[in-house]
Design a protein around this motif. Structure first.
Motif, mmCIF file in Angstrom:
data_model
loop_
_atom_site.group_PDB
_atom_site.id
_atom_site.type_symbol
_atom_site.label_atom_id
_atom_site.label_comp_id
_atom_site.label_asym_id
_atom_site.label_seq_id
_atom_site.Cartn_x
_atom_site.Cartn_y
_atom_site.Cartn_z
ATOM 1 N N ALA A 143 0.814 -1.217 0.000
ATOM 2 C CA ALA A 143 0.000 0.000 0.000
ATOM 3 C C ALA A 143 0.841 1.258 0.000
ATOM 4 O O ALA A 143 0.356 2.338 -0.341
ATOM 5 N N ARG A 144 2.109 1.126 0.372
ATOM 6 C CA ARG A 144 2.966 2.313 0.435
ATOM 7 C C ARG A 144 3.477 2.725 -0.946
ATOM 8 O O ARG A 144 4.016 3.809 -1.115
ATOM 9 N N GLN A 145 3.333 1.823 -1.926
ATOM 10 C CA GLN A 145 3.847 2.169 -3.250
ATOM 11 C C GLN A 145 2.846 3.047 -4.005
ATOM 12 O O GLN A 145 1.686 3.170 -3.625
ATOM 13 N N LYS A 146 3.306 3.683 -5.070
ATOM 14 C CA LYS A 146 2.441 4.556 -5.845
ATOM 15 C C LYS A 146 1.576 3.738 -6.801
ATOM 16 O O LYS A 146 1.766 2.549 -6.985
ATOM 17 N N ASN A 147 0.632 4.442 -7.423
ATOM 18 C CA ASN A 147 -0.247 3.851 -8.428
ATOM 19 C C ASN A 147 -1.066 2.690 -7.874
ATOM 20 O O ASN A 147 -1.157 1.626 -8.467
ATOM 21 N N CYS A 148 -1.662 2.916 -6.693
ATOM 22 C CA CYS A 148 -2.547 1.938 -6.075
ATOM 23 C C CYS A 148 -3.996 2.400 -6.196
ATOM 24 O O CYS A 148 -4.289 3.595 -6.072
ATOM 25 N N VAL A 149 -4.894 1.461 -6.427
ATOM 26 C CA VAL A 149 -6.315 1.757 -6.312
ATOM 27 C C VAL A 149 -6.592 2.120 -4.854
ATOM 28 O O VAL A 149 -5.985 1.553 -3.933
ATOM 29 N N GLN A 150 -7.507 3.055 -4.619
ATOM 30 C CA GLN A 150 -7.825 3.486 -3.266
ATOM 31 C C GLN A 150 -9.161 2.907 -2.815
ATOM 32 O O GLN A 150 -10.062 2.700 -3.624
ATOM 33 N N LEU A 151 -9.275 2.674 -1.514
ATOM 34 C CA LEU A 151 -10.468 2.063 -0.946
ATOM 35 C C LEU A 151 -10.789 2.731 0.379
ATOM 36 O O LEU A 151 -9.899 2.937 1.208
ATOM 37 N N ASP A 152 -12.051 3.105 0.563
ATOM 38 C CA ASP A 152 -12.426 3.742 1.822
ATOM 39 C C ASP A 152 -13.936 3.646 2.014
ATOM 40 O O ASP A 152 -14.674 3.217 1.123
ATOM 41 N N CYS A 153 -14.363 4.091 3.207
ATOM 42 C CA CYS A 153 -15.788 4.175 3.524
ATOM 43 C C CYS A 153 -16.336 5.509 3.037
ATOM 44 O O CYS A 153 -15.626 6.524 3.050
ATOM 45 N N VAL A 154 -17.607 5.525 2.670
ATOM 46 C CA VAL A 154 -18.240 6.762 2.230
ATOM 47 C C VAL A 154 -18.137 7.832 3.311
ATOM 48 O O VAL A 154 -17.842 8.999 3.037
ATOM 49 N N ARG A 155 -18.356 7.436 4.561
ATOM 50 C CA ARG A 155 -18.382 8.418 5.651
ATOM 51 C C ARG A 155 -17.041 9.153 5.781
ATOM 52 O O ARG A 155 -16.998 10.300 6.223
ATOM 53 N N ASN A 156 -15.954 8.496 5.391
ATOM 54 C CA ASN A 156 -14.638 9.137 5.477
ATOM 55 C C ASN A 156 -14.343 10.037 4.284
ATOM 56 O O ASN A 156 -13.340 10.750 4.283
ATOM 57 N N ALA A 157 -15.194 9.977 3.246
ATOM 58 C CA ALA A 157 -14.879 10.652 1.986
ATOM 59 C C ALA A 157 -15.411 12.074 1.918
ATOM 60 O O ALA A 157 -15.070 12.812 0.992
ATOM 61 N N LYS A 158 -16.236 12.471 2.879
ATOM 62 C CA LYS A 158 -16.804 13.819 2.825
ATOM 63 C C LYS A 158 -15.681 14.855 2.827
ATOM 64 O O LYS A 158 -14.736 14.760 3.593
ATOM 65 N N GLY A 159 -15.803 15.849 1.946
ATOM 66 C CA GLY A 159 -14.777 16.871 1.836
ATOM 67 C C GLY A 159 -13.656 16.517 0.872
ATOM 68 O O GLY A 159 -12.757 17.333 0.650
ATOM 69 N N LYS A 160 -13.713 15.303 0.277
ATOM 70 C CA LYS A 160 -12.669 14.873 -0.652
ATOM 71 C C LYS A 160 -13.254 14.738 -2.057
ATOM 72 O O LYS A 160 -14.467 14.771 -2.252
ATOM 73 N N GLU A 161 -12.378 14.567 -3.037
ATOM 74 C CA GLU A 161 -12.828 14.333 -4.410
ATOM 75 C C GLU A 161 -11.852 13.372 -5.083
ATOM 76 O O GLU A 161 -10.654 13.338 -4.760
ATOM 77 N N PHE A 162 -12.374 12.582 -6.042
ATOM 78 C CA PHE A 162 -11.580 11.550 -6.699
ATOM 79 C C PHE A 162 -11.929 11.529 -8.191
ATOM 80 O O PHE A 162 -13.067 11.794 -8.575
ATOM 81 N N GLY A 163 -10.941 11.194 -9.008
ATOM 82 C CA GLY A 163 -11.171 11.159 -10.449
ATOM 83 C C GLY A 163 -12.299 10.219 -10.833
ATOM 84 O O GLY A 163 -13.223 10.586 -11.564
ATOM 85 N N HIS A 164 -12.226 8.980 -10.356
ATOM 86 C CA HIS A 164 -13.228 7.957 -10.671
ATOM 87 C C HIS A 164 -13.699 7.330 -9.363
ATOM 88 O O HIS A 164 -12.888 6.869 -8.567
ATOM 89 N N VAL A 165 -14.996 7.342 -9.131
ATOM 90 C CA VAL A 165 -15.571 6.734 -7.932
ATOM 91 C C VAL A 165 -16.359 5.492 -8.331
ATOM 92 O O VAL A 165 -17.190 5.537 -9.255
ATOM 93 N N ILE A 166 -16.084 4.385 -7.654
ATOM 94 C CA ILE A 166 -16.837 3.139 -7.856
ATOM 95 C C ILE A 166 -17.636 2.865 -6.589
ATOM 96 O O ILE A 166 -17.066 2.798 -5.498
ATOM 97 N N LEU A 167 -18.947 2.724 -6.732
ATOM 98 C CA LEU A 167 -19.828 2.423 -5.594
ATOM 99 C C LEU A 167 -20.380 1.008 -5.747
ATOM 100 O O LEU A 167 -21.259 0.769 -6.581
ATOM 101 N N PRO A 168 -19.878 0.056 -4.950
ATOM 102 C CA PRO A 168 -20.363 -1.322 -5.041
ATOM 103 C C PRO A 168 -21.531 -1.590 -4.090
ATOM 104 O O PRO A 168 -21.872 -0.748 -3.258
ATOM 105 N N PHE A 169 -22.147 -2.748 -4.260
ATOM 106 C CA PHE A 169 -23.196 -3.243 -3.362
ATOM 107 C C PHE A 169 -24.371 -2.265 -3.241
ATOM 108 O O PHE A 169 -24.864 -2.004 -2.143
ATOM 109 N N LEU A 170 -24.818 -1.763 -4.388
ATOM 110 C CA LEU A 170 -25.971 -0.856 -4.367
ATOM 111 C C LEU A 170 -27.239 -1.683 -4.429
ATOM 112 O O LEU A 170 -27.924 -1.758 -5.453
ATOM 113 N N GLU A 171 -27.532 -2.304 -3.298
ATOM 114 C CA GLU A 171 -28.717 -3.158 -3.218
ATOM 115 C C GLU A 171 -29.482 -2.898 -1.928
ATOM 116 O O GLU A 171 -28.972 -2.283 -0.988
#
Length: 816
Positions: A668-696
């Protein structure tokens, strides 16, 4: 009537009409309702620039934020819009907490120790628990005493809720134990411990001993509520600005009420009512909707509807979801793509991996791609699939699923069963020790050096096995505990059908028999834990017998029965803490079962049986204050077991697989990694491409969660995207999240295409002609009609103004 032109012109952006209206506003109290990505912070910077340009010294401006990150962003925006760095540095930009710390130091005329980490506050919680136990022994039925890692976190989380909402400000003096619990709306044990903790922290109003996280904001709000005249001793800014107003809670709102001086202070606050996701901590859309208006009737409301983050396709979809006006100024196509998956989490994870590969195959950076999950347990299948596909990833604020506390506990149990804790990475041994101690509900005494035990486990892995085996295998004392429980059961049963005086007589005999048994056991056992249990019972029962004999003629029988019952229940609580009670018996059975199962047993079968033996559902409810958190823990464990089942590995192979996964996680310390987080932690941030899984259904929106907050979380999630948003939904339409259809993606597509064309034709902001003139030239330039920018200390020409009269300065070597 022509609108007055701004005196401050930003260097890097062309403000919208909405932004200019706010920049020029003369209203005393302004609430800005902004959409996600609508440049709230930049607009506040424009308002600050305008105030300085009109002659207000920067020292008379105060800007408040809720986080250090938001504070840093605002400071950068000030410079980016064109305010000189030296001028921006003269402004006071602070978090509410830091402002409160400084204000309290002025009012109290001394610094108070600030303790930043809750683990450093544990000794005070221990003392508060001991004080509550001593103070209320025999008065309440049961007193919980848990300062494990999870218990400590839950304690401070509850305390934070009470302080943020100012419920802890209630006058509790003279209230009974049940009344205190009702007033605070928390369990009686937590209520009493928190009140004792606050007594330790605030030994007297003028001698506060220490402050933990958020205590300064709470203390200052309470101090000003109690004596509003104290605000005269605080700074008196002419303008107060507040960013992220949707995070406002009762305590911070009270601070603003005290600091806004009618007919003097200008207040400008910006937020998005659809980003209220911290309601448990007192955040509410009511502050922006009605509370400011109620406090300041002349409050003016402005809107920021245009996004500077994503293009029209996403702006219109987000607006449709929230049923509000939304647009974009950008000539940017934000692609919204829907992909479906079959039954099971593995299928969803496979589609996520395919989406990531398509993104990187198109030549785009993996680190610009972020997967946002509703809850951490949803990351299990996704992390496993990313590892299997050889795709490097890193989690942001959310820990990897293998490092979650409930999973670390199961990893510890596997290590004990296999006797191979030495194979575990050294950096994870300490957290595993903490997790096992938490989920085994190990009660450490004041004499135990827990830090030393933890270090021993890190340095000598074999210590994990003998330490916890010794701690949980305490069967000899269970008979004592059960005998006390039987006396209580007999008392309760007899009270239902017999007169109180008859029950008292029978209880006197039973207590005598219990005391005889205890003293005979004391003579024949040497086990330390058992001896402590016996000593507790001997002392308490002897005290009870003496009290009954003294009081039988002066206290009515029913009152004596109630007191006896409460004394015995408190004694039972002590025994549960000393001998580790039923949970420790279950832990002993778990360890015995795992050793009997052997390393070749299927890992998922072993883990599933552990959860049955531990009664994991009841355990989660005990450890976690909020039902939602307990449900998340249960789902996390279920996901971990399902992953083990899908891998089809035995216990030893699964342990080896976990070690490999840990090594993979170090990438995870290397560059060019896909990022993963919880929605609640993402407020105030922005990302080029957002993937939202488990929309059920039951996943997002989450089952039994507050629907309004679920909608806000989804809105936060989709509006983090800049250039692409991928929605991963089940192929079964009946399981599909209702939130996706509410976005009306297809319906707004043609409208978004027209907006793209419009934005492409939008002219860029014309370069402003600026120049400097000194001495007598300054007055001459001003007389010729040049405009003075008091923020940047330069002359400038407005659009359409001829530069001809000013050629000597523009062409004479003094242009800017």
């Amino acid at each position: 009537m022509t609108q007055e032109a701004p005196r401050f012109a930003p260097q890097t952006i062309r403000p919208t009409d909405e932004q200019v209206a706010i920049q020029l506003s003369r209203d005393k109290t302004v609430v800005i309702r902004a959409n996600a990505g609508a440049a709230k912070t930049t607009t506040l910077a424009l308002r600050i620039g305008e105030a300085i340009a009109r002659g207000l010294p920067p020292e008379h401006i105060l800007t408040l934020t809720f986080t250090q990150e938001a504070r840093d962003v605002l400071q950068r925006r000030l410079v980016e819009v064109g305010i000189p760095a030296a001028t921006a540095a003269r402004l006071r930009v602070a978090t509410f907490e830091q402002f409160s710390i400084d204000a309290l130091e002025t009012l109290e005329q001394r610094p108070v120790p600030q303790i930043r980490h809750i683990k450093e506050l544990k000794p005070y919680v221990d003392e508060a628990l001991q004080n509550a136990s001593d103070k209320y022994a025999g008065k309440i039925d049961y007193l919980v005493s848990d300062t494990s890692t999870a218990g400590l976190s839950q304690f401070f989380h509850t305390q934070l809720e009470l302080k943020a909402t100012l419920r802890l400000q209630a006058d509790l003096d003279g209230l009974g134990e049940d009344e205190i619990s009702d007033a605070l709306s928390v369990g009686i044990s937590t209520a009493l411990t928190i009140t004792e903790y606050e007594h330790l922290r605030l030994r007297s109003r003028d001698r506060v001993q220490f402050r933990g996280p958020f205590d300064a904001t709470y203390d200052l709000a309470c101090m000003l509520d109690g004596d509003p005249e104290l605000r005269q001793e605080l700074p008196r800014p002419r303008i107060i600005l507040c960013d992220e107003l949707h995070d406002l809670n009762e305590a911070s709102f009270h601070l603003l009420l005290h600091m806004i001086v009618p007919d003097y202070t200008y207040f400008i606050g910006a937020g998005d009512i659809d980003q209220v996701i911290h309601s448990r901590l007192g955040a509410s859309d009511e502050f922006m909707r009605s509370r400011f208006v109620a406090a300041f009737p002349a409050t003016a409301t402005y809107s920021l509807t245009y996004s500077f983050r994503h293009g029209p396709h996403l702006a219109y979809a987000a607006g449709a979801f929230k049923n509000k006006a939304a647009d974009s100024v950008l000539d940017l196509r934000t692609d919204i793509r829907e992909v479906d998956y079959g039954p099971g989490g593995a299928s969803c994870a496979e589609r996520v991996v395919e989406t990531v590969r398509l993104w990187t195959k198109a030549g785009k950076a993996a680190e610009d791609c972020t997967i946002l999950v509703r809850e951490p347990y949803q990351a299990i299948d996704i992390e496993n699939s990313l590892m299997q596909a050889g795709l490097a990833y890193r989690t942001l604020e959310m820990p990897r699923y293998l490092d979650r506390e409930e999973i670390l506990f199961l990893r510890g149990m596997i290590a004990i069963a296999l006797d191979d804790f030495a194979a575990t990475d050294k950096a994870r041994r300490g957290p595993i020790f903490d997790a096992v101690a938490t989920f085994a509900e190990v009660s450490f005494t004041r004499d135990d050096n827990v830090d030393q035990m933890r270090q021993a486990v890190i340095d000598e892995p074999v210590a994990l096995t003998w330490l916890f085996t010794g701690r949980v295998d305490q069967r000899g004392s269970k008979d004592v505990r059960d005998r006390v429980a039987r006396v209580i059961d007999a008392l309760i049963d007899a009270s239902r059908s017999q007169a109180p005086d008859l029950v008292l007589g029978a209880m006197r005999q039973q207590l005598g028999s219990l005391l005889e048994f205890i003293r005979s056991e004391e003579e024949s056992h040497g086990d330390t834990a058992l001896m402590r249990a016996l000593a507790h019972v001997d002392e308490d029962v002897n005290t009870l017998i003496g009290y009954l004999e003294r009081s039988v003629l002066v206290v009515d029988a029913q009152t004596l029965l109630n007191m006896l019952r409460n004394h015995l229940l408190t004694l039972l609580s002590k025994l549960d803490q000393v001998v580790a009670g039923d949970v420790k018996q279950r832990m002993a059975r778990v360890i015995a079962y795992m050793r009997d199962a052997g390393p070749d047993a299927p890992a998922h079968d072993v883990l599933r049986h552990i959860c049955v033996l531990m009664d994991i559902e009841a355990l989660a409810k005990r450890l976690y204050v909020h039902a939602h958190e307990a449900r998340v823990v249960r789902r996390s464990i279920a996901g971990f077991i399902k992953a083990a089942e899908d891998l089809r590995l035995n216990l030893r192979e699964f342990s080896e697989w976990i070690a490999t996964a840990d090594r993979y996680g170090s990438r995870a310390r290397q560059k060019n990694c896909v990022q993963l987080d919880c929605v609640r932690n993402a407020k105030g941030k922005e990302f080029g491409h957002v993937i939202l899984p488990f929309l059920e259904v039951d996943e997002f929106p989450f089952a039994r969660a507050d629907r309004a907050e679920e909608e806000n979380l989804f809105y936060v999630a989709i509006t983090r995207a800049i250039s692409a948003l991928t929605l991963v939904c089940p192929s079964d339409a009946t399981l599909r999240s209702p939130f996706v259809d509410r976005m009306q993606i297809d319906r707004n597509r043609s409208r978004a295409e027209l907006a793209l064309t419009r934005n492409g034709q939008r002219q860029a902001a014309p370069a402003r002609i600026e120049f400097r003139a000194n001495g007598d030239d300054w007055a001459r330039a001003r007389k010729l009609g040049a405009h003075w920018d008091g923020t940047r200390k330069v002359f400038f020409l407005v659009p359409g103004q001829s530069p001809e009269p000013f050629k000597e300065w523009i062409e004479g070597g003094r242009p800017v």
